[in-house]
Design a protein around this motif. Structure first.
Motif, PDB file in Angstrom:
ATOM      1  N   GLY A   7     -32.542 -34.983  82.248  1.00 50.79           N
ATOM      2  CA  GLY A   7     -32.734 -34.352  80.949  1.00 50.79           C
ATOM      3  C   GLY A   7     -32.687 -32.836  81.043  1.00 50.79           C
ATOM      4  N   GLY A   8     -32.792 -32.196  79.892  1.00 46.90           N
ATOM      5  CA  GLY A   8     -32.624 -30.744  79.795  1.00 46.90           C
ATOM      6  C   GLY A   8     -33.512 -29.932  80.725  1.00 46.90           C
ATOM      7  N   VAL A  36     -25.426 -38.428  85.022  1.00 50.97           N
ATOM      8  CA  VAL A  36     -25.226 -38.105  83.607  1.00 50.97           C
ATOM      9  C   VAL A  36     -26.204 -36.995  83.252  1.00 50.97           C
ATOM     10  N   LEU A  37     -25.711 -35.914  82.683  1.00 48.67           N
ATOM     11  CA  LEU A  37     -26.604 -34.784  82.411  1.00 48.67           C
ATOM     12  C   LEU A  37     -26.684 -34.440  80.930  1.00 48.67           C
ATOM     13  N   SER A  38     -27.868 -33.922  80.572  1.00 50.31           N
ATOM     14  CA  SER A  38     -28.057 -33.264  79.278  1.00 50.31           C
ATOM     15  C   SER A  38     -27.599 -31.822  79.410  1.00 50.31           C
ATOM     16  N   ALA A  39     -27.626 -31.124  78.293  1.00 49.50           N
ATOM     17  CA  ALA A  39     -27.456 -29.675  78.315  1.00 49.50           C
ATOM     18  C   ALA A  39     -28.723 -29.066  78.904  1.00 49.50           C
ATOM     19  N   CYS A  40     -28.647 -27.842  79.397  1.00 52.60           N
ATOM     20  CA  CYS A  40     -29.846 -27.148  79.866  1.00 52.60           C
ATOM     21  C   CYS A  40     -30.828 -27.051  78.695  1.00 52.60           C
ATOM     22  N   SER A  41     -32.118 -27.133  78.997  1.00 51.06           N
ATOM     23  CA  SER A  41     -33.098 -27.189  77.905  1.00 51.06           C
ATOM     24  C   SER A  41     -32.935 -25.992  76.976  1.00 51.06           C
ATOM     25  N   GLY A  42     -32.986 -26.266  75.690  1.00 53.35           N
ATOM     26  CA  GLY A  42     -32.881 -25.216  74.678  1.00 53.35           C
ATOM     27  C   GLY A  42     -31.454 -24.914  74.246  1.00 53.35           C
ATOM     28  N   ILE A  43     -30.472 -25.303  75.064  1.00 53.84           N
ATOM     29  CA  ILE A  43     -29.094 -24.890  74.747  1.00 53.84           C
ATOM     30  C   ILE A  43     -28.539 -25.631  73.525  1.00 53.84           C
ATOM     31  N   ILE A 226     -30.951 -47.942  86.032  1.00 53.63           N
ATOM     32  CA  ILE A 226     -30.751 -46.673  85.329  1.00 53.63           C
ATOM     33  C   ILE A 226     -31.984 -45.830  85.632  1.00 53.63           C
ATOM     34  N   GLN A 227     -31.777 -44.613  86.055  1.00 59.23           N
ATOM     35  CA  GLN A 227     -32.913 -43.721  86.300  1.00 59.23           C
ATOM     36  C   GLN A 227     -32.864 -42.586  85.275  1.00 59.23           C
ATOM     37  N   ILE A 228     -33.947 -42.448  84.518  1.00 59.31           N
ATOM     38  CA  ILE A 228     -34.044 -41.361  83.543  1.00 59.31           C
ATOM     39  C   ILE A 228     -35.004 -40.330  84.133  1.00 59.31           C
ATOM     40  N   TRP A 229     -34.472 -39.221  84.613  1.00 56.49           N
ATOM     41  CA  TRP A 229     -35.298 -38.193  85.256  1.00 56.49           C
ATOM     42  C   TRP A 229     -35.739 -37.160  84.237  1.00 56.49           C
ATOM     43  N   THR A 230     -37.068 -36.981  84.124  1.00 51.88           N
ATOM     44  CA  THR A 230     -37.590 -36.041  83.129  1.00 51.88           C
ATOM     45  C   THR A 230     -38.637 -35.148  83.792  1.00 51.88           C
ATOM     46  N   ASP A 231     -39.530 -34.581  82.992  1.00 48.43           N
ATOM     47  CA  ASP A 231     -40.553 -33.717  83.583  1.00 48.43           C
ATOM     48  C   ASP A 231     -41.947 -34.297  83.410  1.00 48.43           C
ATOM     49  N   VAL A 232     -42.034 -35.616  83.193  1.00 46.08           N
ATOM     50  CA  VAL A 232     -43.351 -36.261  83.153  1.00 46.08           C
ATOM     51  C   VAL A 232     -43.337 -37.465  84.097  1.00 46.08           C
TER      52      VAL A 232
END
Ligand code: ASP
Ligand code: MG
Length: 471
Positions: A7-8, A36-43, A226-232
């Motif tokens: 994620g971002g 698979v990537l998100s956009a950088c956070s806030g972008i 599927i691995q969803i990598w986040t910040d929690v």
């Protein structure tokens, strides 16, 4: 093999990207992951601002924001890719994307109109940029990685802003474009969130759509996870800002995850992982900053569920703030038919979404999103009887598949909440949640009391994990 979605916040800074790359590299020793990537956070938010500014004709504002996007990504390149030679290859590619973005700004400014179609085009640059930097950084670190434009695979309908894939074509493209790279042992780095119509227009799958991209690609490739990598630390027993003792849940079913998301928990949106769950592919929610913690796995696979001592009565406690109660009291209800229909028609006409309902013979209480309600709506409701409104309440819900089969749960819930003024009570029709409505100031007390009741002692044994770093 695994699809790894970041994620971002997991790709938002050079340090985050480095961390994500080391996580991918570790997986690449075992298999050939698809990244698979998100956009950088806030972008994505900045791109939407650029789109709006362009549509309004505020060229200077739009260009200044493009400048921010540029300096963010060029900054990432400078930090992540030390060699001047590699920078000299990469920076022109970033600049090319940015000049396409600037062209779009000018085009929209000249036409003086922002369409859904061009808005999607604006948004697509976030993922195109983050993946370009990431793939190059992986290569620079000596990994076998290749950047793939997901729009060559993800063919969608033309519902701009909320496009959905055309499965047959997507599956064929996956086999043709991604599979051979994987077979050759190349880590593919590609974009979440975006796609392209059959006639080549860029689309997006809707905000937060990268999870859906990951689940779809995983399903088409028949990946094993599927691995969803986040910040929690995965899905938590409740919001750790309310109860510091909150723990991460080891395993939960798809219906629990769905219920939690609807009830206000910041879990990934259940619809986005449905393609994976349908194929029985487990979805792991993991923390980029604690890669060795086990996170949460969402699955309906009975074996996995039992293998992980899937017990426990309550899985998690969700809070949804910003609600209000509308109470309609009417003698006309008694013994009449069609009353509910008429009442809910009023809400439907004013496009007010009703969340929780509780009824008696002479009154109906509903919760809706808190807002200043229109006088017309209130006027129509008053035709049914007396209307009372209570603003600023919250729903607190306990969720768990096992609630369905258990006795005495209600007693424990209401025992724990003895000191709290309950404004409304409801058991969800799915029977896997019980919700109460309380004043905002009562939320911490209610959540702490429920957490103490259901997550200390034997109930929680073996199912939960203290988040890494807090142990
Ligand atoms: N970047 C997109 C968004 O912010 C998609 C995603 O991150 O899932 O909504
Ligand atoms: Mg997201």
């Amino acid at each position: 093999m695994a699809v790894m979605k970041f994620g971002g916040t997991s790709v938002g800074t050079a340090r985050a990207m480095q961390q994500a790359i080391s996580i991918v590299a570790r997986e690449a020793e075992l298999s050939t992951p698809l990244v698979v990537l998100s956009a950088c956070s806030g972008i994505t938010n900045t791109l939407l601002k650029i789109a709006d500014a362009s549509g309004r004709g505020s060229l200077d504002e739009a260009m200044a924001l493009v400048g921010e996007v540029r300096s963010h990504h060029i900054g990432l390149v400078r930090e992540l890719i030390p060699s001047a030679e590699s920078q000299a290859v990469l920076i022109p590619r970033i600049e090319e994307l940015l000049s396409r973005l600037e062209l779009l700004v000018k085009g929209v400014e000249i036409v003086g109109e922002l369409t859904e179609r061009s808005r999607d085009m604006f948004c697509s640059f976030g993922e195109l940029l983050s993946t370009t930097v990431f793939a190059a950084a992986m290569q620079a670190a000596g990994h076998r990685a290749e950047w793939v434009d997901v729009r060559t695979v993800m063919v969608t309908d033309d519902h701009f802003g909320f496009a959905r894939p055309i499965l047959k074509e997507c599956m064929a493209n996956t086999e043709q474009i991604i599979r051979p790279l994987q077979r050759a042992g190349t880590t593919v780095v590609t974009q979440g969130y975006i796609g392209r119509t059959e006639d080549g227009r860029t689309t997006t799958l809707g905000r937060g759509g990268s999870d859906l991209s990951a689940a779809l690609l995983g399903a088409w490739l028949h990946e094993s996870q599927i691995q969803i990598w986040t910040d929690v630390d995965g899905v938590m027993t409740c919001d750790p800002r309310i109860v510091p003792e909150a723990r991460s849940i080891r395993v939960m079913t798809f219906s629990e995850a769905a219920e939690l998301a609807y009830l206000g928990a910041k879990v990934l949106h259940p619809d986005t992982i449905a393609p994976a769950v349908e194929k029985n592919i487990p979805v792991f929610v993991l923390n980029t900053w604690h890669p060795d913690a086990r996170g949460t796995v969402i699955t309906n696979d009975p074996e996995r569920l039992s293998g992980m001592s899937y017990g426990g009565l309550v899985k998690s406690i969700a809070v949804k703030k910003g609600q209000s109660i509308i109470n309609v009291r009417s003698n006309r209800m008694l013994g009449r038919h069609g009353f509910m229909n008429e009442l809910f028609n009023v809400f439907a006409r004013y496009r007010v979404s009703v969340e929780m309902i509780s009824t008696s013979e002479v009154s109906v209480s509903v919760t809706v999103e808190d807002a200043p309600f229109s006088q017309e709506l209130l006027g129509e409701l008053r035709e049914f009887g007396q209307v009372d409104i209570e603003h600023g309440v919250a729903t607190v819900s306990v969720v768990g598949d096992n609630l369905r089969m258990s006795k005495g749960v209600a007693g424990r819930i209401f025992g724990a909440l003895a000191e709290v003024n309950l404004r409304m009570i409801s058991q969800g029709a799915s029977e896997i949640n019980v919700g109460v409505v309380v004043g905002l100031h009562d939320v911490p007390v209610a959540v702490s009391a429920l957490h103490r009741e259901f997550f200390s002692g034997d109930d929680a044994a073996g199912i939960f994990e203290v988040p890494a770093g807090k142990a």
